[in-house]
Design an enzyme around this catalytic site. Structure first.
Site, PDB file in Angstrom:
ATOM      1  N   ARG A 114      -2.052  -6.221  -8.732  1.00  0.00           N
ATOM      2  CA  ARG A 114      -0.790  -6.857  -8.424  1.00  0.00           C
ATOM      3  C   ARG A 114      -0.679  -7.979  -9.533  1.00  0.00           C
ATOM      4  O   ARG A 114       0.034  -7.882 -10.555  1.00  0.00           O
ATOM      5  CB  ARG A 114      -0.959  -7.601  -7.071  1.00  0.00           C
ATOM      6  CG  ARG A 114      -0.779  -6.700  -6.020  1.00  0.00           C
ATOM      7  CD  ARG A 114      -1.144  -7.273  -4.722  1.00  0.00           C
ATOM      8  NE  ARG A 114      -2.595  -7.261  -4.736  1.00  0.00           N
ATOM      9  CZ  ARG A 114      -3.512  -7.469  -3.637  1.00  0.00           C
ATOM     10  NH1 ARG A 114      -2.884  -7.685  -2.458  1.00  0.00           N
ATOM     11  NH2 ARG A 114      -4.805  -7.328  -3.812  1.00  0.00           N
ATOM     12  N   LYS A 118     -18.165  -5.912   6.419  1.00  0.00           N
ATOM     13  CA  LYS A 118     -16.752  -6.428   6.161  1.00  0.00           C
ATOM     14  C   LYS A 118     -16.343  -6.775   7.226  1.00  0.00           C
ATOM     15  O   LYS A 118     -16.204  -5.797   8.426  1.00  0.00           O
ATOM     16  CB  LYS A 118     -16.077  -5.445   5.103  1.00  0.00           C
ATOM     17  CG  LYS A 118     -15.615  -6.169   4.031  1.00  0.00           C
ATOM     18  CD  LYS A 118     -14.516  -5.208   2.895  1.00  0.00           C
ATOM     19  CE  LYS A 118     -13.995  -5.979   1.854  1.00  0.00           C
ATOM     20  NZ  LYS A 118     -13.287  -5.173   1.085  1.00  0.00           N
ATOM     21  N   HIS A 153       0.989  -1.120   0.047  1.00  0.00           N
ATOM     22  CA  HIS A 153       0.145  -0.186  -0.077  1.00  0.00           C
ATOM     23  C   HIS A 153       0.835   1.109  -0.144  1.00  0.00           C
ATOM     24  O   HIS A 153       0.635   2.222  -0.644  1.00  0.00           O
ATOM     25  CB  HIS A 153      -0.762   0.105   1.301  1.00  0.00           C
ATOM     26  CG  HIS A 153      -2.118  -1.030   1.175  1.00  0.00           C
ATOM     27  ND1 HIS A 153      -2.017  -1.891   2.416  1.00  0.00           N
ATOM     28  CD2 HIS A 153      -3.005  -1.492   0.675  1.00  0.00           C
ATOM     29  CE1 HIS A 153      -3.196  -2.790   2.332  1.00  0.00           C
ATOM     30  NE2 HIS A 153      -3.677  -2.369   1.086  1.00  0.00           N
ATOM     31  N   SER A 199      -2.776  -7.689   2.646  1.00  0.00           N
ATOM     32  CA  SER A 199      -3.002  -7.700   4.136  1.00  0.00           C
ATOM     33  C   SER A 199      -3.535  -9.163   4.821  1.00  0.00           C
ATOM     34  O   SER A 199      -3.202  -9.154   5.820  1.00  0.00           O
ATOM     35  CB  SER A 199      -4.336  -6.578   4.307  1.00  0.00           C
ATOM     36  OG  SER A 199      -3.731  -5.204   3.802  1.00  0.00           O
TER      37      SER A 199
HETATM   38  P1  ADP Z   1      -9.957  -3.421  -0.301  1.00  0.00           P
HETATM   39  O1  ADP Z   1     -10.840  -4.249   0.843  1.00  0.00           O
HETATM   40  O2  ADP Z   1     -10.676  -2.489  -0.965  1.00  0.00           O
HETATM   41  O3  ADP Z   1      -9.663  -4.396  -1.475  1.00  0.00           O
HETATM   42  P2  ADP Z   1      -7.338  -3.377   0.370  1.00  0.00           P
HETATM   43  O4  ADP Z   1      -6.884  -2.796   1.722  1.00  0.00           O
HETATM   44  O5  ADP Z   1      -7.026  -5.007   0.480  1.00  0.00           O
HETATM   45  O6  ADP Z   1      -8.632  -3.027   0.384  1.00  0.00           O
HETATM   46  O7  ADP Z   1      -6.753  -2.873  -0.961  1.00  0.00           O
HETATM   47  C1  ADP Z   1      -6.850  -1.762  -1.112  1.00  0.00           C
HETATM   48  C2  ADP Z   1      -6.230  -1.478  -2.738  1.00  0.00           C
HETATM   49  O8  ADP Z   1      -4.961  -1.674  -2.491  1.00  0.00           O
HETATM   50  C3  ADP Z   1      -6.430  -2.559  -3.781  1.00  0.00           C
HETATM   51  O9  ADP Z   1      -6.816  -1.912  -5.077  1.00  0.00           O
HETATM   52  C4  ADP Z   1      -5.594  -3.466  -3.703  1.00  0.00           C
HETATM   53  O10 ADP Z   1      -5.425  -4.341  -5.121  1.00  0.00           O
HETATM   54  C5  ADP Z   1      -4.554  -2.751  -3.464  1.00  0.00           C
HETATM   55  N1  ADP Z   1      -3.158  -3.216  -2.986  1.00  0.00           N
HETATM   56  C6  ADP Z   1      -3.498  -4.061  -1.686  1.00  0.00           C
HETATM   57  N2  ADP Z   1      -2.058  -4.937  -1.596  1.00  0.00           N
HETATM   58  C7  ADP Z   1      -1.267  -4.047  -2.688  1.00  0.00           C
HETATM   59  C8  ADP Z   1       0.107  -4.400  -3.011  1.00  0.00           C
HETATM   60  N3  ADP Z   1       0.709  -5.216  -2.369  1.00  0.00           N
HETATM   61  N4  ADP Z   1       0.527  -4.148  -3.999  1.00  0.00           N
HETATM   62  C9  ADP Z   1      -0.042  -3.007  -4.808  1.00  0.00           C
HETATM   63  N5  ADP Z   1      -1.354  -2.880  -4.393  1.00  0.00           N
HETATM   64  C10 ADP Z   1      -2.085  -3.443  -3.526  1.00  0.00           C
END
Ligand code: ADP
Length: 162
Positions: free
Chosen positions: A91, A42, A18, A129
């Protein structure tokens, strides 16, 4: 006119993936709002306040970034903040299906919005995450995936478990 982007997500917890995306967004936009979703349907392991605090800890000092929270529809939040750009991460191809559905839905709800997809550094391609939570629960080393302050918070959360 200053260019504004909103990066929405759960951030449960914020990972180095992130943070990598936020740095990239700052190179493209003048201001970035990191918007932590507060969606009661969620399941999150961290409260919205904890998720915000972990982001704040890692982003303080970056004047381009604001951390905020939203509930309800993302497009309503964008409207309220007068923003027209959503940042999301891609990703692997596995992200595509879901992200395309979301982007199409958001565009039909709010035609003035564009979703911009960014790729993280390849070190973070397989980082999520949920994986961080799983590894933390097992008590393994997390340094490559999260910053020290997030690691401490995870440690406290999982103390006595696993
Ligand atoms: P959500 O529940 O909205 O998917 P996340 O916190 O899991 O929330 O992810 C938010 C955004 O960040 C999403 O677009 C996800 O693809 C992106 N994201 C999460 N981890 C990574 C990472 N390692 N590299 C790039 N983007 C990421």
């Amino acid at each position: 006119m200053s260019r504004l982007a909103v990066y929405p997500g759960s951030f449960d917890p914020v990972t180095r993936g992130h943070l990598d995306l936020i740095v990239r967004t700052c190179r493209l936009f003048d201001r970035v709002i990191v918007a932590v979703s507060n969606n009661p349907s969620k399941k999150h392991i961290f409260s919205v306040n904890d998720r915000i605090r972990m982001l704040d800890d890692n982003l303080k000092g970056n004047k381009q970034v604001e951390v905020d929270t939203f509930s309800g529809l993302l497009v309503d939040y964008l409207h309220a903040r007068k923003a027209h750009v959503i940042i999301r991460g891609l990703r692997a191809v596995s992200d595509m299906d879901y992200e395309f559905q979301m982007a199409s839905m958001n565009r039909s709800l709010y035609p003035d919005v564009e979703t911009v997809f960014l790729m993280p550094d390849e070190r973070y391609t397989y980082l999520s995450s949920s994986m961080v939570r799983e590894v933390a629960r097992m008590g393994a080393t997390l340094d490559a995936f999260v910053t020290p302050s997030v690691r401490q918070t995870l440690k406290r959360k999982y103390k006595g478990q696993g």
